[in-house]
Design a protein around this motif. Structure first.
Motif, short mmCIF file in Angstrom:
data_model
loop_
_atom_site.label_atom_id
_atom_site.label_comp_id
_atom_site.label_asym_id
_atom_site.label_seq_id
_atom_site.Cartn_x
_atom_site.Cartn_y
_atom_site.Cartn_z
N GLU A 230 35.27 38.36 49.22
CA GLU A 230 35.94 37.77 48.06
C GLU A 230 35.01 37.51 46.88
O GLU A 230 35.39 36.87 45.91
CB GLU A 230 36.62 36.46 48.48
N VAL B 173 32.53 38.05 40.17
CA VAL B 173 33.96 37.81 40.32
C VAL B 173 34.20 37.15 41.66
O VAL B 173 33.56 37.50 42.66
CB VAL B 173 34.77 39.13 40.29
N THR C 247 44.52 33.87 41.05
CA THR C 247 43.47 33.87 40.03
C THR C 247 42.34 34.82 40.36
O THR C 247 41.86 34.89 41.50
CB THR C 247 42.89 32.44 39.87
N ILE C 248 41.89 35.53 39.32
CA ILE C 248 40.65 36.30 39.37
C ILE C 248 39.65 35.50 38.53
O ILE C 248 39.78 35.40 37.31
CB ILE C 248 40.83 37.71 38.78
N ALA D 240 37.72 36.34 43.94
CA ALA D 240 39.16 36.60 43.92
C ALA D 240 39.66 36.82 45.33
O ALA D 240 38.88 37.09 46.26
CB ALA D 240 39.45 37.85 43.07
N ILE E 90 43.57 35.87 34.88
CA ILE E 90 42.14 36.20 34.82
C ILE E 90 41.50 35.04 34.08
O ILE E 90 41.75 34.83 32.89
CB ILE E 90 41.90 37.53 34.08
N ALA F 77 38.68 43.80 36.50
CA ALA F 77 39.86 43.01 36.84
C ALA F 77 41.12 43.62 36.24
O ALA F 77 42.14 43.78 36.91
CB ALA F 77 39.69 41.57 36.35
N VAL G 9 42.70 41.86 45.82
CA VAL G 9 42.33 42.20 44.44
C VAL G 9 40.85 42.53 44.35
O VAL G 9 40.45 43.49 43.67
CB VAL G 9 42.69 41.04 43.48
N LEU G 10 40.03 41.73 45.03
CA LEU G 10 38.59 41.95 44.97
C LEU G 10 38.22 43.33 45.48
O LEU G 10 37.38 44.02 44.89
CB LEU G 10 37.89 40.85 45.78
#
Length: 389
Positions: free
Chosen positions: A95, A250, A230-231, A252, A203, A109, A256-257
């Motif tokens: 993550e 980052v 949330t990112i 996330a 983001i 992102a 998503v990551l």
């Protein structure tokens, strides 16, 4: 079609405007004796212990690629940092991603989540890259205009006015560049309810999180229910005075990551190895240096904002970052005209508010990441300029 009429540049890139900040930097660089309040960069040198850690890594021959996601030790330190500072937990193994600056993190992102035609809400005044990055990802930037009368705070109703069935995400920046505005826990909780209502991703650009002055900082993913939406984008440039190191990160949710990591693998491989070793030292032992910088910026902020108001340029007290965003409405000039005349006549460089979106017109961005002596001289020159109008 002949070569004379054919272009090889994509239509998307052709439509992008060059950064409005650069023109004033280039003009200022060609002049002698300029005091620059335009650069969004700390005037501190990176802490010696961080530089030493980088040098040691070179001496020990650590010059190969790291894992695509970054050194595991650095990801562990980032995870620990987010936990102790903001009450967040992200697994280092799946993550957290180390990037080439927060700028690359923002790009990754958007490319990871945006489908062609998706709308992304951009809160103005905004950092100059947000809209172009949305467009480069195939999305459509939708502006929300905040206003100086409300200290440029984003309000939930402003989101509701522009959200549609095509809205995919919202970009937040707190503390904000260029206004210095900080969204507190109450502000963020109100926004979070709208994020849930419309099933949005956020983001959250928190690159200035270390530089807040008046109240405890709240990270957006720490708001109830927001971690999975949330990112979190941040880095080492501002709070740790490491702009030239080009190192960001980052945090996330894993789905998503990992999508971002996939793009990162193909476009960048990994962040610079020696910079990563420096960042480990910064997170382990750099808190004292950050505290000293924060105290210095707070003193400069207090002096500079009060002085702007004293000479007739109304300015709210920014809660974070190192920018003041005074109104120039009293001069009757447009932002670009004001900035150009101030530079040419008094050799003080500021950034026109209009480059940060339409709601920035009538304001200029002034960085107080300069010595107190330079700020005092800048105020003297600005007062002289205003007295002639």
């Amino acid at each position: 079609m002949t070569r004379a009429t054919k272009t090889y540049v994509s239509e998307t890139v052709s439509r992008l405007k060059p950064s409005g900040i650069r023109r004033f930097f280039d003009l200022a660089a060609s002049m002698e004796g300029v005091i620059s309040l335009g650069v969004g960069e700390p005037d501190f040198v990176t802490a010696w212990s961080v530089r030493e850690a980088c040098i040691l890594s070179l001496e020990q021959g650590y010059t190969s690629y790291t894992a695509n996601a970054g050194l595991l030790e650095l990801r562990q330190e980032i995870s620990s940092y987010l936990s102790r500072k903001f009450g967040l937990f992200y697994r280092p193994e799946g993550e957290v991603l180390v990037t080439v600056g927060a700028s690359q993190a923002l790009d990754l992102a958007l490319r990871a989540i945006v489908n062609p035609g998706d709308e992304v809400i951009v809160v103005e005044p905004s950092f100059v890259s947000y809209g172009p990055l949305v467009a480069l990802a195939g999305g459509v930037p939708i502006s929300v205009r905040t206003n100086g009368a409300d200290q440029f705070k984003l309000r939930p109703q402003q989101i509701e006015e522009v959200v549609s069935s095509r809205t995919k995400a919202l970009i937040l920046c707190s503390p904000n560049n260029p206004t210095g505005t900080v969204l507190n826990q109450e502000d963020l909780a109100a926004i979070a309810r709208l994020v849930e209502k419309y099933d949005l991703l956020v983001i959250s650009d928190e690159i200035y999180a270390e530089l807040t002055y008046d109240e405890p900082y709240t990270s957006f993913p720490a708001v109830e229910g927001m971690r999975e939406r949330t990112i979190l984008v941040s880095g080492f440039s501002k709070g740790f005075a490491m702009t030239g190191w080009r190192l960001g990160f980052v945090a996330a949710p894993e789905e998503v990551l990992q999508a971002m990591l996939k793009i990162h693998q193909y476009t960048m491989m990994c962040a610079p190895t020696m910079a990563q070793y420096g960042a480990i030292e910064a997170l382990k032992n750099g808190e004292h240096d950050v505290d000293e910088m924060r105290k210095s910026y707070r003193r400069r902020r207090n002096y500079f904002v009060q002085s702007l108001n004293d000479i007739g340029l109304h300015c709210h007290l920014p809660g974070g970052a190192f920018y003041a965003f005074p109104s120039i409405a009293s001069t009757g000039m447009a932002s670009e005209q004001f900035a150009e005349r101030l530079l040419l006549e008094e050799k003080v460089a500021v950034v026109p508010g209009s480059v940060f979106g339409a709601s920035g017109e009538g304001y200029v961005r002034c960085s107080y990441a300069s010595s107190l002596e330079q700020l005092q001289e800048a105020i003297k020159r600005m007062k002289r300029f205003l007295s002639r109008l």
